[in-house]
Enzyme design. Structure first.
Site, PDB file in Angstrom:
ATOM      1  N   TYR A   1      37.531  40.762  33.780  1.00 19.53           N
ATOM      2  CA  TYR A   1      37.693  39.298  33.949  1.00 19.53           C
ATOM      3  C   TYR A   1      36.506  38.740  34.738  1.00 19.53           C
ATOM      4  O   TYR A   1      35.827  37.804  34.302  1.00 19.53           O
ATOM      5  CB  TYR A   1      39.005  38.968  34.673  1.00 19.53           C
ATOM      6  CG  TYR A   1      38.990  37.577  35.265  1.00 19.53           C
ATOM      7  CD1 TYR A   1      38.723  37.389  36.623  1.00 19.53           C
ATOM      8  CD2 TYR A   1      39.180  36.459  34.475  1.00 19.53           C
ATOM      9  CE1 TYR A   1      38.649  36.137  37.160  1.00 19.53           C
ATOM     10  CE2 TYR A   1      39.108  35.184  35.005  1.00 19.53           C
ATOM     11  CZ  TYR A   1      38.849  35.035  36.351  1.00 19.53           C
ATOM     12  OH  TYR A   1      38.767  33.773  36.887  1.00 19.53           O
TER      13      TYR A   1
ATOM     14  N   SER B   1      34.316  31.639  39.109  1.00 20.81           N
ATOM     15  CA  SER B   1      35.226  32.190  40.113  1.00 20.81           C
ATOM     16  C   SER B   1      34.454  32.923  41.205  1.00 20.81           C
ATOM     17  O   SER B   1      33.403  33.501  40.938  1.00 20.81           O
ATOM     18  CB  SER B   1      36.181  33.187  39.433  1.00 20.81           C
ATOM     19  OG  SER B   1      36.882  33.947  40.385  1.00 20.81           O
TER      20      SER B   1
ATOM     21  N   LYS C   1      33.159  36.110  33.670  1.00 19.05           N
ATOM     22  CA  LYS C   1      32.727  34.904  34.388  1.00 19.05           C
ATOM     23  C   LYS C   1      31.236  35.001  34.740  1.00 19.05           C
ATOM     24  O   LYS C   1      30.461  34.072  34.541  1.00 19.05           O
ATOM     25  CB  LYS C   1      33.554  34.716  35.670  1.00 19.05           C
ATOM     26  CG  LYS C   1      34.996  34.344  35.435  1.00 19.05           C
ATOM     27  CD  LYS C   1      35.144  33.026  34.678  1.00 19.05           C
ATOM     28  CE  LYS C   1      36.587  32.592  34.520  1.00 19.05           C
ATOM     29  NZ  LYS C   1      36.718  31.350  33.725  1.00 19.05           N
TER      30      LYS C   1
HETATM   31  C1  WQD Z   1      45.493  37.094  47.536  1.00 20.92           C
HETATM   32  C2  WQD Z   1      45.832  38.031  48.678  1.00 20.92           C
HETATM   33  C3  WQD Z   1      46.349  40.250  47.955  1.00 20.92           C
HETATM   34  C4  WQD Z   1      50.025  39.133  45.807  1.00 20.92           C
HETATM   35  C5  WQD Z   1      42.766  36.438  42.255  1.00 20.92           C
HETATM   36  C6  WQD Z   1      41.728  36.766  41.243  1.00 20.92           C
HETATM   37  C7  WQD Z   1      40.607  35.766  41.312  1.00 20.92           C
HETATM   38  C8  WQD Z   1      41.151  34.362  41.227  1.00 20.92           C
HETATM   39  C9  WQD Z   1      42.239  34.115  42.248  1.00 20.92           C
HETATM   40  C10 WQD Z   1      40.834  33.597  38.997  1.00 20.92           C
HETATM   41  C11 WQD Z   1      45.211  39.405  48.515  1.00 20.92           C
HETATM   42  C12 WQD Z   1      47.575  39.589  48.586  1.00 20.92           C
HETATM   43  C13 WQD Z   1      48.853  39.091  46.549  1.00 20.92           C
HETATM   44  C14 WQD Z   1      51.163  39.806  46.328  1.00 20.92           C
HETATM   45  C15 WQD Z   1      49.915  40.336  48.305  1.00 20.92           C
HETATM   46  N1  WQD Z   1      41.645  34.120  39.932  1.00 20.92           N
HETATM   47  N2  WQD Z   1      48.792  39.672  47.774  1.00 20.92           N
HETATM   48  N3  WQD Z   1      51.051  40.384  47.570  1.00 20.92           N
HETATM   49  O1  WQD Z   1      43.303  38.686  44.275  1.00 20.92           O
HETATM   50  O2  WQD Z   1      42.292  37.052  45.939  1.00 20.92           O
HETATM   51  O3  WQD Z   1      42.202  36.533  43.528  1.00 20.92           O
HETATM   52  O4  WQD Z   1      43.248  35.131  42.071  1.00 20.92           O
HETATM   53  O5  WQD Z   1      39.721  33.194  39.131  1.00 20.92           O
HETATM   54  O6  WQD Z   1      39.742  36.015  40.234  1.00 20.92           O
HETATM   55  O7  WQD Z   1      41.180  38.021  41.577  1.00 20.92           O
HETATM   56  O8  WQD Z   1      44.362  36.421  44.705  1.00 20.92           O
HETATM   57  O9  WQD Z   1      46.666  35.697  45.126  1.00 20.92           O
HETATM   58  O10 WQD Z   1      46.266  37.869  43.845  1.00 20.92           O
HETATM   59  O11 WQD Z   1      45.794  37.777  46.313  1.00 20.92           O
HETATM   60  O12 WQD Z   1      49.839  40.875  49.423  1.00 20.92           O
HETATM   61  O13 WQD Z   1      52.253  39.903  45.693  1.00 20.92           O
HETATM   62  O14 WQD Z   1      47.239  38.219  48.701  1.00 20.92           O
HETATM   63  O15 WQD Z   1      46.250  41.613  48.356  1.00 20.92           O
HETATM   64  O16 WQD Z   1      44.864  39.869  49.806  1.00 20.92           O
HETATM   65  P1  WQD Z   1      43.018  37.289  44.675  1.00 20.92           P
HETATM   66  P2  WQD Z   1      45.856  36.941  44.932  1.00 20.92           P
END
Ligand code: WQD
Length: 329
Positions: A148, A124, A152
């Site tokens: 997590y 990741s 990785k």
């Molecule tokens: C994306 C953006 C949030 C939800 C995570 C894991 C990473 C990988 C992918 C496994 C950010 C914003 C999110 C919401 C929001 N997983 N957001 N409201 O955090 O980049 O990555 O998933 O490998 O390890 O960390 O993905 O989709 O949670 O967030 O504003 O309800 O959307 O702040 O900027 P993230 P995400």
């Protein structure tokens, strides 16, 4: 080739099974169904009209895995099985270290015992930590913000050391950016248990009326519009990247970013979803989420150079395909 896919009934795993089958490989899935449903494999069979062998086993169970390896002549493994909820990993670290690290060790041991020489690992972009963007494979990794991410990074190091000690053993470490979307059939996709942590499944559930509005986690980041920027990649492109990595895998350890190389903000994604699907997504800006970083996206050039793989699908198709799956389920 005969490929063992651990976690193959999961979101990325099931899409990768389809790409493997369509590329002429045969597929064996080992999954404990802790975060997926067995019916997904029936959809994989329906979509490809090909057989998938399934074992309901926990990959940390060395005995069960040994029995599987003794029954099948496996040419390569793709290791998806693992826990992946960042927030949960903070509150239950030992569960994450045990499951994600022991499964990698047990699987690598089985590969050594049975002479399986190709190992593709589901890593990741989280392993980069809060590095400068774009993230490049040669960068020094910084500590991640959660157990997590540490599992990785540790698994990458374990597999690298095993490859060094075992000439002929080939490892591909695939660092995913943000997988979204679904197969065009709408029959498989991202179906998180409970409240979605990730942005796109949250948006699709708002679109469906399951949730009443999106909470945007902060709009005071130093980005184009103040909201978080990420490199969203269509899950089908991601799946194809696994087949490319497997087919091009040679001795040693090889790290690849699987991303598009493009950054998209939260509000840009919301607007793209609204336009692509002609649906309004109500949202409210709230405080930043703990552990989030402002912006990350890939330098995706190495996979293009060495694997002849490049993400093809754009944000519109990611939004349309994600919505089609949500509508069906
Ligand atoms: C994306 C953006 C949030 C939800 C995570 C894991 C990473 C990988 C992918 C496994 C950010 C914003 C999110 C919401 C929001 N997983 N957001 N409201 O955090 O980049 O990555 O998933 O490998 O390890 O960390 O993905 O989709 O949670 O967030 O504003 O309800 O959307 O702040 O900027 P993230 P995400």
């Amino acid at each position: 080739m005969n490929i063992l896919v651990t976690g193959g009934s999961g979101y990325i795993g099931s899409h990768t099974c389809i790409s493997l089958l369509e590329a002429g490989h045969s597929v064996i899935v080992a999954d404990n169904l802790s975060n997926s449903k067995i019916g997904v494999l029936d959809e994989v069979r329906n979509i490809t009209n090909k057989e998938v062998v399934f074992y309901k086993i926990d990959v940390t169970n060395a005995e069960a895995l040994d029995t599987l390896f003794s029954k099948h002549d496996i040419d390569g493994v793709i290791h998806f099985a693992g826990f992946k909820a960042v927030g949960e990993s903070v509150s239950a670290p030992s569960k994450y270290y045990f499951n994600n690290i022991v499964s990698t060790l047990v699987l690598a041991e089985a590969c050594q015992k049975y002479g399986v020489r190709k190992f593709v690992f589901s890593s990741s972009a989280t392993v980069y930590g809060d590095n400068a963007v774009p993230f490049v494979e040669t960068m020094n990794l910084l500590p991640t913000t959660n157990p997590y991410g540490e599992t990785k990074a540790m698994s990458e190091r374990i597999l690298t050391d095993i490859a060094k000690a075992n000439p002929g053993f080939s490892v591909a470490l695939l660092r995913y950016f943000n997988p979204v979307g679904a197969h065009e059939s709408g029959m498989i996709g991202e179906a998180p248990n409970g409240l979605p942590n990730n942005l796109m499944p949250y948006v699709t559930q708002v679109a469906k009326g399951k949730l009443n509005k999106l909470r945007v986690f902060g709009n005071d980041y130093p980005t184009v519009d103040g909201t978080g920027v990420r490199d969203y990649i269509h899950v089908v492109d991601l799946a194809e990247g696994h087949v490319a990595a497997l087919d091009n895998l040679h001795e040693g350890t090889h790290v690849f970013n699987l991303g598009t190389g493009r950054g998209t903000s939260v509000l840009e994604l919301v607007r793209a979803f609204e336009k692509a699907n002609n649906i309004e997504i109500p949202y409210e800006v709230v405080d930043r989420r703990l552990g989030d970083i402002a912006s990350f996206y890939a330098d995706a050039s190495k996979a293009e150079r060495e694997l002849a793989w490049k993400a093809k699908k754009d944000l519109v198709s990611m939004c349309r395909d994600a919505w089609r799956f949500e509508k069906h389920h």
